[in-house]
Design a protein around this motif. Structure first.
Motif, PDB file in Angstrom:
ATOM      1  N   VAL A 114       0.863  -1.177   0.000  1.00 52.12           N
ATOM      2  CA  VAL A 114       0.000   0.000   0.000  1.00 52.12           C
ATOM      3  C   VAL A 114       0.905   1.234   0.000  1.00 52.12           C
ATOM      4  O   VAL A 114       1.937   1.248   0.688  1.00 52.12           O
ATOM      5  N   ASN A 115       0.535   2.264  -0.746  1.00 49.98           N
ATOM      6  CA  ASN A 115       1.418   3.410  -0.954  1.00 49.98           C
ATOM      7  C   ASN A 115       1.856   4.108   0.325  1.00 49.98           C
ATOM      8  O   ASN A 115       2.980   4.612   0.408  1.00 49.98           O
ATOM      9  N   ASN A 116       0.970   4.164   1.321  1.00 49.81           N
ATOM     10  CA  ASN A 116       1.315   4.917   2.528  1.00 49.81           C
ATOM     11  C   ASN A 116       1.808   4.035   3.673  1.00 49.81           C
ATOM     12  O   ASN A 116       1.869   4.475   4.819  1.00 49.81           O
ATOM     13  N   LEU A 117       2.171   2.793   3.373  1.00 46.08           N
ATOM     14  CA  LEU A 117       2.772   1.915   4.382  1.00 46.08           C
ATOM     15  C   LEU A 117       4.189   1.570   3.954  1.00 46.08           C
ATOM     16  O   LEU A 117       4.398   0.948   2.909  1.00 46.08           O
ATOM     17  N   LYS A 118       5.171   1.985   4.728  1.00 45.96           N
ATOM     18  CA  LYS A 118       6.568   1.725   4.412  1.00 45.96           C
ATOM     19  C   LYS A 118       7.090   0.639   5.347  1.00 45.96           C
ATOM     20  O   LYS A 118       7.022   0.770   6.568  1.00 45.96           O
ATOM     21  N   GLY A 119       7.598  -0.417   4.763  1.00 46.58           N
ATOM     22  CA  GLY A 119       8.108  -1.526   5.555  1.00 46.58           C
ATOM     23  C   GLY A 119       9.409  -1.191   6.248  1.00 46.58           C
ATOM     24  O   GLY A 119      10.037  -0.153   6.000  1.00 46.58           O
ATOM     25  N   THR A 120       9.848  -2.102   7.109  1.00 47.57           N
ATOM     26  CA  THR A 120      11.063  -1.872   7.894  1.00 47.57           C
ATOM     27  C   THR A 120      12.323  -2.240   7.125  1.00 47.57           C
ATOM     28  O   THR A 120      13.425  -1.885   7.545  1.00 47.57           O
ATOM     29  N   VAL A 121      12.203  -2.962   6.002  1.00 48.42           N
ATOM     30  CA  VAL A 121      13.359  -3.272   5.155  1.00 48.42           C
ATOM     31  C   VAL A 121      13.290  -2.339   3.947  1.00 48.42           C
ATOM     32  O   VAL A 121      12.537  -2.562   3.004  1.00 48.42           O
ATOM     33  N   SER A 122      14.088  -1.280   3.988  1.00 53.73           N
ATOM     34  CA  SER A 122      13.934  -0.173   3.038  1.00 53.73           C
ATOM     35  C   SER A 122      14.246  -0.573   1.602  1.00 53.73           C
ATOM     36  O   SER A 122      13.741   0.049   0.667  1.00 53.73           O
ATOM     37  N   CYS A 123      15.080  -1.602   1.394  1.00 53.71           N
ATOM     38  CA  CYS A 123      15.446  -1.958   0.022  1.00 53.71           C
ATOM     39  C   CYS A 123      14.377  -2.784  -0.681  1.00 53.71           C
ATOM     40  O   CYS A 123      14.439  -2.973  -1.903  1.00 53.71           O
ATOM     41  N   TRP A 124      13.388  -3.288   0.059  1.00 50.86           N
ATOM     42  CA  TRP A 124      12.319  -4.073  -0.573  1.00 50.86           C
ATOM     43  C   TRP A 124      11.325  -3.140  -1.251  1.00 50.86           C
ATOM     44  O   TRP A 124      10.477  -2.521  -0.605  1.00 50.86           O
ATOM     45  N   THR A 125      11.435  -3.026  -2.557  1.00 48.63           N
ATOM     46  CA  THR A 125      10.521  -2.177  -3.319  1.00 48.63           C
ATOM     47  C   THR A 125       9.514  -2.992  -4.131  1.00 48.63           C
ATOM     48  O   THR A 125       8.599  -2.445  -4.714  1.00 48.63           O
ATOM     49  N   LYS A 126       9.715  -4.298  -4.183  1.00 48.58           N
ATOM     50  CA  LYS A 126       8.813  -5.204  -4.891  1.00 48.58           C
ATOM     51  C   LYS A 126       8.427  -6.355  -3.962  1.00 48.58           C
ATOM     52  O   LYS A 126       9.213  -6.732  -3.096  1.00 48.58           O
ATOM     53  N   PRO A 127       7.235  -6.929  -4.148  1.00 49.61           N
ATOM     54  CA  PRO A 127       6.812  -8.021  -3.267  1.00 49.61           C
ATOM     55  C   PRO A 127       7.706  -9.257  -3.416  1.00 49.61           C
ATOM     56  O   PRO A 127       8.189  -9.570  -4.508  1.00 49.61           O
ATOM     57  N   ILE A 128       7.926  -9.946  -2.299  1.00 47.78           N
ATOM     58  CA  ILE A 128       8.601 -11.243  -2.303  1.00 47.78           C
ATOM     59  C   ILE A 128       7.526 -12.317  -2.146  1.00 47.78           C
ATOM     60  O   ILE A 128       6.775 -12.313  -1.172  1.00 47.78           O
ATOM     61  N   VAL A 129       7.444 -13.214  -3.114  1.00 48.53           N
ATOM     62  CA  VAL A 129       6.477 -14.306  -3.059  1.00 48.53           C
ATOM     63  C   VAL A 129       7.118 -15.483  -2.349  1.00 48.53           C
ATOM     64  O   VAL A 129       8.181 -15.959  -2.761  1.00 48.53           O
ATOM     65  N   LEU A 130       6.501 -15.941  -1.255  1.00 47.29           N
ATOM     66  CA  LEU A 130       6.995 -17.119  -0.536  1.00 47.29           C
ATOM     67  C   LEU A 130       6.313 -18.363  -1.078  1.00 47.29           C
ATOM     68  O   LEU A 130       5.085 -18.479  -1.030  1.00 47.29           O
TER      69      LEU A 130
END
Length: 400
Positions: A114-130
Motif C-alpha cells: 500500500v502506498n502509505n505503508l513503508k516496511g522496515t526493510v527499506s530496500c524491498w521495493t517489490k513483493p517477495i512471493v513465498l
C-alpha cells in the motif's frame, strides 16, 4: 441492483475466535449485498473438529478437490491449554496440515503493498512471493519423550522386507526424539508448482536448504529441484528472461535482506512458516499478506496467513470492539471469488473481487485504517478505526 450470480459454489471453511467474528461481518457487509454467494459450508471451529474426530476437516478438503476452489478462515491448532479451555477430547492436529497433505499443495504467500505503508526493510521495493512446501517435515512428525538413557534408532522396513537401520544416538539420559519424513513425489510436485507459478508471474525462483549439514534429507530437495528444472523448465525460464538458483538457506536469508524483492523464495515447510511471517511483518503487518494453497492438479484454497487473533477475541467477549485488521481475510475471499469467476468464465465476479480489493486498499490510502498499520503509516492515519468501522468505510467506497 441485481446481484452478481455465481455458477458454482466454493468450499467455505469457517474458523475460530476473532477471525470467525470478522468472517461473518465481511460476508454480511462486503459480499452478500452484492453477489448471490454460493458456498458449501464446513465449520472448522476447534470444538466442531474435536466433536467429529476431524472428519469435518477431511470432508472440507474433499470439497475443495471436488469444487476446485475453497476459502478458509484462520483456525486454532490445539495445545494443552486449549484442551482445557474448550474441554476437548484430545489434542487435535493442525487443520492446515491436514488440508495441505490431502491436496499435496504448495502455499504461496505475498505481502500486500500500500502506498502509505513503508516496511522496515527499506530496500524491498517489490513483493517477495513465498513458495512454501506444504507437506511433511515437523507437521507430520513422530515424537518420543524418552524417560531414561537408551539407544535411539531409525528403522525403515521396505515392502520387500529388507531393513535399513541407523543409530541416532546412544542417549546417556532422558531426552527427546523426533522423526520427520518427506516423499519424492511431493517434492517434485512442489518444484513444479513453484516453477509454474513463477513463469505465470514472470519472476525468478530462489531455493534455499541446508544440504551441507542434512546431506540426504535436504540434499534430496536440492537434487529433485535441479532435475525438474533442467528437464522441464530451463528453456521456458530462459525465454521468459527469469532464472532459478539454489543456495544454502542461511545465504538465502542474507541475500533476501539485501534484495529489492520481486522474486519467489521457495522454502521447505517449516522455513516457509517462519519466513513468511518475517516478510509480512517487515512489510507492515501479518494481516497484510495473501496466502493461497495450490495443488498440482490445479485446486485452490485461499486463506489468511495469520492466526485467530486470540487476545482481541477475549477483549471482544468482554464487549469491546477491537481494531483487528481484516485485510488478509478479505483478500482470502476475493482470491477465491476471482478464481471461481476465472474457472467459470464469470467475468463480472472476477471484476467484483478486484473492486473489493481496490476499495480495501483505497480506504487505507485515504488515511482510514486499523491500529496495527496506523503505527507505520506515512503520512499519519487520519483516523484509527475499529474493525466494524473499517469494513463500513470499505463498503462506502465499494458502493461508489
Amino acid at each position: 441492483m441485481a446481484k452478481i450470480q455465481m455458477k458454482n459454489a466454493i468450499a467455505e471453511l469457517d474458523g475460530d475466535e476473532m477471525t470467525r467474528v470478522l468472517w461473518k461481518i465481511i460476508k454480511e457487509e462486503l459480499l452478500e449485498p452484492f453477489i448471490d454467494l454460493k458456498t458449501e459450508y464446513y465449520d472448522l471451529g476447534l470444538k466442531s473438529r474435536d466433536d467429529s474426530d476431524d472428519k469435518i476437516t477431511y470432508q472440507a478438503a474433499e470439497a475443495i478437490k471436488r469444487l476446485g476452489v475453497g476459502v478458509k478462515c484462520a483456525t486454532i491448532t490445539s495445545n494443552q491449554a486449549r484442551v482445557e479451555e474448550y474441554n476437548l477430547k484430545q489434542l487435535t492436529p493442525s487443520p492446515n496440515g491436514i488440508i495441505r497433505a490431502e491436496l499435496d499443495g504448495t502455499v504461496f504467500r505475498e505481502p500486500i503493498f500500500v502506498n502509505n505503508l513503508k516496511g522496515t526493510v527499506s530496500c524491498w521495493t517489490k513483493p517477495i512471493v513465498l513458495g512454501r512446501h506444504a507437506y511433511g517435515d515437523i507437521y507430520k512428525n513422530c515424537e518420543i519423550k524418552t524417560p531414561t538413557a537408551g539407544k535411539a534408532e531409525l528403522v525403515f522396513t521396505g515392502v520387500d522386507g529388507k531393513e535399513i537401520r541407523k543409530t541416532i544416538m546412544d542417549m546417556k539420559g532422558s531426552g527427546i526424539i523426533q522423526g520427520i519424513h518427506n516423499l519424492d513425489n511431493s517434492i517434485e510436485n512442489f518444484a513444479r508448482c513453484c516453477f509454474t507459478y513463477a513463469l505465470d508471474r514472470k519472476i525468478s525462483v530462489w531455493f534455499g536448504a541446508k544440504d551441507t549439514i542434512s546431506k540426504i534429507y535436504d540434499g534430496n530437495f536440492k537434487n529433485i529441484f535441479a532435475k525438474v528444472f533442467e528437464t522441464e523448465y530451463k528453456e521456458k525460464f530462459e525465454k521468459a528472461g527469469i532464472e532459478y538458483f539454489y543456495t544454502l538457506i542461511d545465504d538465502a536469508v542474507a541475500r533476501v535482506m539485501r534484495s529489492e524483492g520481486g522474486f519467489m523464495w521457495a522454502t521447505k515447510n517449516y522455513d516457509g512458516d517462519v519466513m513468511s511471517d518475517m516478510v509480512a511483518s517487515a512489510c507492515g503487518s501479518l494481516a497484510m499478506m495473501t496466502s493461497v494453497l495450490v495443488s498440482p492438479d490445479g485446486k485452490y484454497e485461499y486463506e489468511a496467513s495469520h492466526g485467530t487473533v486470540q487476545k482481541h477475541y477475549y477483549r471482544y467477549l468482554k464487549g469491546e470492539k477491537t481494531s483487528t485488521n481484516p485485510v488478509a481475510t478479505i483478500f482470502a475471499w476475493t482470491g477465491a471469488l476471482a478464481k471461481r469467476g476465472e474457472i467459470d468464465n464469470t467475468q463480472d465476479l472476477v471484476q467484483f473481487a478486484k473492486k473489493v480489493e481496490k476499495a480495501t486498499l483505497q480506504t487505507i490510502e485515504d488515511g482510514f485504517m486499523t491500529g496495527d498499520i496506523a503505527r507505520i503509516a506515512t503520512p499519519k492515519a487520519k483516523k484509527v478505526l475499529n474493525s466494524w468501522e473499517y469494513i463500513q468505510e470499505i463498503r462506502k467506497r465499494l458502493e461508489q
